[in-house]
Motif scaffolding. Sequence first.
Motif, PDB file in Angstrom:
ATOM      1  N   GLU A 101       0.844  -1.213   0.000  1.00 37.64           N
ATOM      2  CA  GLU A 101       0.000   0.000   0.000  1.00 37.64           C
ATOM      3  C   GLU A 101       0.875   1.258   0.000  1.00 37.64           C
ATOM      4  O   GLU A 101       0.587   2.215  -0.721  1.00 37.64           O
ATOM      5  CB  GLU A 101      -0.931  -0.012   1.211  1.00 37.64           C
ATOM      6  CG  GLU A 101      -2.057  -1.017   1.081  1.00 37.64           C
ATOM      7  CD  GLU A 101      -2.864  -1.167   2.368  1.00 37.64           C
ATOM      8  OE1 GLU A 101      -2.443  -0.621   3.426  1.00 37.64           O
ATOM      9  OE2 GLU A 101      -3.908  -1.836   2.315  1.00 37.64           O
ATOM     10  N   ASN A 102       1.946   1.225   0.829  1.00 35.28           N
ATOM     11  CA  ASN A 102       2.837   2.388   0.871  1.00 35.28           C
ATOM     12  C   ASN A 102       3.531   2.603  -0.476  1.00 35.28           C
ATOM     13  O   ASN A 102       3.654   3.739  -0.941  1.00 35.28           O
ATOM     14  CB  ASN A 102       3.881   2.224   1.983  1.00 35.28           C
ATOM     15  CG  ASN A 102       3.258   2.356   3.358  1.00 35.28           C
ATOM     16  OD1 ASN A 102       2.190   2.960   3.503  1.00 35.28           O
ATOM     17  ND2 ASN A 102       3.895   1.787   4.361  1.00 35.28           N
ATOM     18  N   GLU A 103       3.982   1.525  -1.076  1.00 38.21           N
ATOM     19  CA  GLU A 103       4.631   1.645  -2.393  1.00 38.21           C
ATOM     20  C   GLU A 103       3.656   2.221  -3.415  1.00 38.21           C
ATOM     21  O   GLU A 103       4.019   3.097  -4.202  1.00 38.21           O
ATOM     22  CB  GLU A 103       5.115   0.269  -2.872  1.00 38.21           C
ATOM     23  CG  GLU A 103       6.340  -0.222  -2.158  1.00 38.21           C
ATOM     24  CD  GLU A 103       6.697  -1.661  -2.543  1.00 38.21           C
ATOM     25  OE1 GLU A 103       5.963  -2.272  -3.353  1.00 38.21           O
ATOM     26  OE2 GLU A 103       7.702  -2.155  -2.020  1.00 38.21           O
ATOM     27  N   ASN A 104       2.421   1.753  -3.376  1.00 41.30           N
ATOM     28  CA  ASN A 104       1.419   2.264  -4.321  1.00 41.30           C
ATOM     29  C   ASN A 104       1.143   3.747  -4.081  1.00 41.30           C
ATOM     30  O   ASN A 104       0.984   4.510  -5.034  1.00 41.30           O
ATOM     31  CB  ASN A 104       0.125   1.457  -4.220  1.00 41.30           C
ATOM     32  CG  ASN A 104       0.274   0.061  -4.791  1.00 41.30           C
ATOM     33  OD1 ASN A 104       1.178  -0.191  -5.586  1.00 41.30           O
ATOM     34  ND2 ASN A 104      -0.583  -0.849  -4.383  1.00 41.30           N
ATOM     35  N   LYS A 105       1.120   4.128  -2.793  1.00 45.47           N
ATOM     36  CA  LYS A 105       0.871   5.541  -2.464  1.00 45.47           C
ATOM     37  C   LYS A 105       2.005   6.408  -3.013  1.00 45.47           C
ATOM     38  O   LYS A 105       1.762   7.445  -3.643  1.00 45.47           O
ATOM     39  CB  LYS A 105       0.772   5.673  -0.948  1.00 45.47           C
ATOM     40  CG  LYS A 105       0.310   7.016  -0.473  1.00 45.47           C
ATOM     41  CD  LYS A 105       0.116   6.976   1.030  1.00 45.47           C
ATOM     42  CE  LYS A 105      -0.324   8.313   1.574  1.00 45.47           C
ATOM     43  NZ  LYS A 105      -0.462   8.281   3.021  1.00 45.47           N
ATOM     44  N   ARG A 108       1.698   6.722  -6.725  1.00 50.48           N
ATOM     45  CA  ARG A 108       0.661   7.696  -7.116  1.00 50.48           C
ATOM     46  C   ARG A 108       1.157   9.127  -6.946  1.00 50.48           C
ATOM     47  O   ARG A 108       0.920   9.983  -7.802  1.00 50.48           O
ATOM     48  CB  ARG A 108      -0.618   7.475  -6.293  1.00 50.48           C
ATOM     49  CG  ARG A 108      -1.432   6.274  -6.749  1.00 50.48           C
ATOM     50  CD  ARG A 108      -2.802   6.246  -6.126  1.00 50.48           C
ATOM     51  NE  ARG A 108      -2.803   6.199  -4.677  1.00 50.48           N
ATOM     52  CZ  ARG A 108      -2.704   5.098  -3.937  1.00 50.48           C
ATOM     53  NH1 ARG A 108      -2.595   3.920  -4.524  1.00 50.48           N
ATOM     54  NH2 ARG A 108      -2.703   5.156  -2.620  1.00 50.48           N
ATOM     55  N   GLU A 109       1.884   9.379  -5.853  1.00 45.16           N
ATOM     56  CA  GLU A 109       2.409  10.727  -5.609  1.00 45.16           C
ATOM     57  C   GLU A 109       3.417  11.111  -6.700  1.00 45.16           C
ATOM     58  O   GLU A 109       3.382  12.230  -7.207  1.00 45.16           O
ATOM     59  CB  GLU A 109       3.079  10.807  -4.226  1.00 45.16           C
ATOM     60  CG  GLU A 109       2.112  10.809  -3.063  1.00 45.16           C
ATOM     61  CD  GLU A 109       1.159  11.979  -3.117  1.00 45.16           C
ATOM     62  OE1 GLU A 109       1.596  13.108  -3.442  1.00 45.16           O
ATOM     63  OE2 GLU A 109      -0.040  11.768  -2.837  1.00 45.16           O
ATOM     64  N   ARG A 110       4.315  10.161  -7.014  1.00 42.33           N
ATOM     65  CA  ARG A 110       5.295  10.446  -8.079  1.00 42.33           C
ATOM     66  C   ARG A 110       4.581  10.738  -9.393  1.00 42.33           C
ATOM     67  O   ARG A 110       4.970  11.638 -10.134  1.00 42.33           O
ATOM     68  CB  ARG A 110       6.248   9.256  -8.255  1.00 42.33           C
ATOM     69  CG  ARG A 110       7.322   9.173  -7.189  1.00 42.33           C
ATOM     70  CD  ARG A 110       8.435   8.200  -7.585  1.00 42.33           C
ATOM     71  NE  ARG A 110       7.981   6.860  -7.880  1.00 42.33           N
ATOM     72  CZ  ARG A 110       7.846   5.871  -6.991  1.00 42.33           C
ATOM     73  NH1 ARG A 110       8.154   6.081  -5.724  1.00 42.33           N
ATOM     74  NH2 ARG A 110       7.442   4.676  -7.359  1.00 42.33           N
ATOM     75  N   GLU A 111       3.537   9.976  -9.667  1.00 40.49           N
ATOM     76  CA  GLU A 111       2.781  10.161 -10.914  1.00 40.49           C
ATOM     77  C   GLU A 111       2.118  11.547 -10.933  1.00 40.49           C
ATOM     78  O   GLU A 111       2.150  12.241 -11.953  1.00 40.49           O
ATOM     79  CB  GLU A 111       1.723   9.048 -11.051  1.00 40.49           C
ATOM     80  CG  GLU A 111       1.014   9.026 -12.373  1.00 40.49           C
ATOM     81  CD  GLU A 111       1.938   8.824 -13.559  1.00 40.49           C
ATOM     82  OE1 GLU A 111       1.641   9.408 -14.618  1.00 40.49           O
ATOM     83  OE2 GLU A 111       2.957   8.119 -13.436  1.00 40.49           O
ATOM     84  N   ARG A 116       2.061  17.053 -12.901  1.00 38.24           N
ATOM     85  CA  ARG A 116       2.095  18.490 -12.628  1.00 38.24           C
ATOM     86  C   ARG A 116       3.291  19.134 -13.343  1.00 38.24           C
ATOM     87  O   ARG A 116       3.155  20.180 -13.994  1.00 38.24           O
ATOM     88  CB  ARG A 116       2.181  18.702 -11.112  1.00 38.24           C
ATOM     89  CG  ARG A 116       1.730  20.056 -10.644  1.00 38.24           C
ATOM     90  CD  ARG A 116       1.577  20.164  -9.126  1.00 38.24           C
ATOM     91  NE  ARG A 116       2.602  19.486  -8.356  1.00 38.24           N
ATOM     92  CZ  ARG A 116       2.394  18.402  -7.601  1.00 38.24           C
ATOM     93  NH1 ARG A 116       1.211  17.867  -7.510  1.00 38.24           N
ATOM     94  NH2 ARG A 116       3.389  17.859  -6.942  1.00 38.24           N
ATOM     95  N   GLU A 117       4.467  18.484 -13.241  1.00 36.75           N
ATOM     96  CA  GLU A 117       5.669  19.026 -13.896  1.00 36.75           C
ATOM     97  C   GLU A 117       5.486  19.074 -15.415  1.00 36.75           C
ATOM     98  O   GLU A 117       5.863  20.055 -16.054  1.00 36.75           O
ATOM     99  CB  GLU A 117       6.880  18.160 -13.551  1.00 36.75           C
ATOM    100  CG  GLU A 117       7.340  18.323 -12.120  1.00 36.75           C
ATOM    101  CD  GLU A 117       8.398  17.300 -11.724  1.00 36.75           C
ATOM    102  OE1 GLU A 117       8.657  16.361 -12.514  1.00 36.75           O
ATOM    103  OE2 GLU A 117       8.954  17.440 -10.620  1.00 36.75           O
ATOM    104  N   ASN A 118       4.890  18.037 -15.960  1.00 32.51           N
ATOM    105  CA  ASN A 118       4.649  18.014 -17.411  1.00 32.51           C
ATOM    106  C   ASN A 118       3.704  19.137 -17.815  1.00 32.51           C
ATOM    107  O   ASN A 118       3.925  19.807 -18.831  1.00 32.51           O
ATOM    108  CB  ASN A 118       4.064  16.662 -17.847  1.00 32.51           C
ATOM    109  CG  ASN A 118       5.091  15.554 -17.794  1.00 32.51           C
ATOM    110  OD1 ASN A 118       6.286  15.822 -17.747  1.00 32.51           O
ATOM    111  ND2 ASN A 118       4.632  14.313 -17.800  1.00 32.51           N
TER     112      ASN A 118
END
Length: 167
Positions: A101-105, A108-111, A116-118
């Motif tokens: 779950e933490n890895e998925n979170k 999602r944040e990185r995505e 946003r950067e794109n």
Amino acid sequence: MREIKREERTRERGENERERRREREREKERTREENERENENGEREREENEREGEREREQERQREREQERQREREQERQRERERENEREREPERMRERRTRENENKRKREREKTRTRENENERKREREKTRKREKENERRRTREGEREKENERRRTREGEREGEREGE
């Protein structure tokens, strides 16, 4: 005398013919009886083969039923082992679940950040393009005015030339 011999030969031929006919009849009868015996033997053999085939099929069905029962018992033992393993692994699975779950979170944040950067990059590019187009438009306008001014100057100089020549 000849007449008697002729009658005798005729009678002998008749008897011979009758004897041959009786022999053919006896031969037909023997053949028919032999065929009947062969048919009966063939029928008995066919029935025996069918019974034997049925016995073999029944034995095969019994073997298959026994194998199926064996597989079911093995599957039940396997399921029981798996249930036991599950009970033992419960705490470990909870840890793995939290980690997942933490890895998925984080993913999602990185995505979101990447999105946003794109988007910001696209905005900057659009702004640069807009400024470049605006500057190009100003330059074209200045060049157009410069061209008009040059044209007016040439016209004035041409008029002056004309006046001088007229003098």
